[in-house]
Design an enzyme around this catalytic site. Sequence first.
Site, PDB file in Angstrom:
ATOM      1  N   HIS A   6       2.661 -11.710  13.891  1.00  0.00           N
ATOM      2  CA  HIS A   6       3.683 -12.242  14.799  1.00  0.00           C
ATOM      3  C   HIS A   6       3.393 -13.680  15.226  1.00  0.00           C
ATOM      4  O   HIS A   6       4.247 -14.347  15.828  1.00  0.00           O
ATOM      5  CB  HIS A   6       3.792 -11.351  16.043  1.00  0.00           C
ATOM      6  CG  HIS A   6       5.176 -11.277  16.607  1.00  0.00           C
ATOM      7  ND1 HIS A   6       6.181 -12.164  16.263  1.00  0.00           N
ATOM      8  CD2 HIS A   6       5.732 -10.424  17.509  1.00  0.00           C
ATOM      9  CE1 HIS A   6       7.283 -11.859  16.923  1.00  0.00           C
ATOM     10  NE2 HIS A   6       7.042 -10.813  17.694  1.00  0.00           N
TER      11      HIS A   6
ATOM     12  N   THR B 254       0.855  -1.185   0.000  1.00  0.00           N
ATOM     13  CA  THR B 254       0.000   0.000   0.000  1.00  0.00           C
ATOM     14  C   THR B 254       0.892   1.237   0.000  1.00  0.00           C
ATOM     15  O   THR B 254       1.960   1.242   0.617  1.00  0.00           O
ATOM     16  CB  THR B 254      -0.946   0.006   1.219  1.00  0.00           C
ATOM     17  OG1 THR B 254      -1.790   1.161   1.163  1.00  0.00           O
ATOM     18  CG2 THR B 254      -0.191   0.010   2.528  1.00  0.00           C
TER      19      THR B 254
END
Length: 403
Positions: free
Chosen positions: A376, A324
């Site tokens: 994560h 993006t």
Amino acid sequence: MDVVMPQMGESVAEGTIVRWMKKVGDTVDRDEPLFEISTDKVDAEIPSPSAGVIAEIRAQEGETVPVNSVVAVIRGADEAVAAPSPAVAPPVVPATRESAPSSGSVSRGGEDLARERSSPLVRQLAAEHHVDISQVKGTGIGGRVTKHDVLAFVEQHGRSAGPSPGESAPILAGADDRVEKLSVMRKKIAEHMVLSRRTSAHVHSVFEVDFARVSEIRVSRRAAYEAQGTKLTYLSFIVKAVANALHDWPVINASTDGEQIVYHRDVNIGVAVALEWGLIVPVIRSADRLDLLGLSRAIADLAAKARAKQLKPEDVTGGTFTITNPGAFGALFGMPIINQPQVAILDVGAIEKRPVVIDDAVTARPTAFMALGFDHRIIDGAVADQFMSRVKQTLEKWDEKQA
């Protein structure tokens, strides 16, 4: 021939009919725009699968139906067309998806043409300012009327917002507030963003990248690329650097499937395109196999198709990683939300001249902050930083042989 609601993305289960460009009894050619849909992935004009006459319309404007549902029937020109049943009568179109009639009178042909060459948001903006959109000259792709065209017309002709005599006023929450429902795309985007935040353990790592080397190459090759009908942008270099790095860090090119990790063989990079009515992420397939010229053409082509609502299902599916670019609007950097079921997303900030220290001397260099958002649960911080270090090194010490 049955006309069905297409599936515009792997996770898309339904679509909303925004408008029909044909009515029962009209003739239609193969691949001629037939109706416009809105999903969480894309707003698109859907072409007719065959030539013939519209015999039935089974899904009305504003109606949301599952993918692969029959929304219309096309028959040969010499076949009889069934009389439309009461269920086929044109419904009242929600104000959020279509503009109200303009105060001026236009021919039906001019109105239809104006609708085809403008988005629902632009038509609504024109209605609010009481502008006859068929009188506005479009500067967008294919002559499409953009919101800037409408605002320029308003400024030039002195039109102002507010209801004309005889027209009903918009719903107001306060003296100057307008209230409207979320569009289909906005609701779906909201659902997916909230789902992503709940699903992934979001962590972000930010790197500053020196684009001096890339800037020099862009200048030296500008004329050659323009001669071939495209522009060499910073984004092309970034996509190339990312695509190459994903080969060495396949976990960042992966996605989740329940309790499984899917490591993708192909590198399919989605590039977010900001539109007037939402955000779309068309996909560059096998980005790692394209050179800079090929990437430049692919990026420009997909962006143009997105703005013209000409994207096909295969243009918005199969992405393995997303980029993006809010820096195009001046943002320093952002903390993007992961595009599920992917496990990472790259944010590119504004490329601007900033003071940097080189050989103990302060000088001005074009730099940008690039933020990697990663899940994560799947990706360790060290792995994410190693990946970003490779992208940074590739961009700062660009080898022209790899282009």
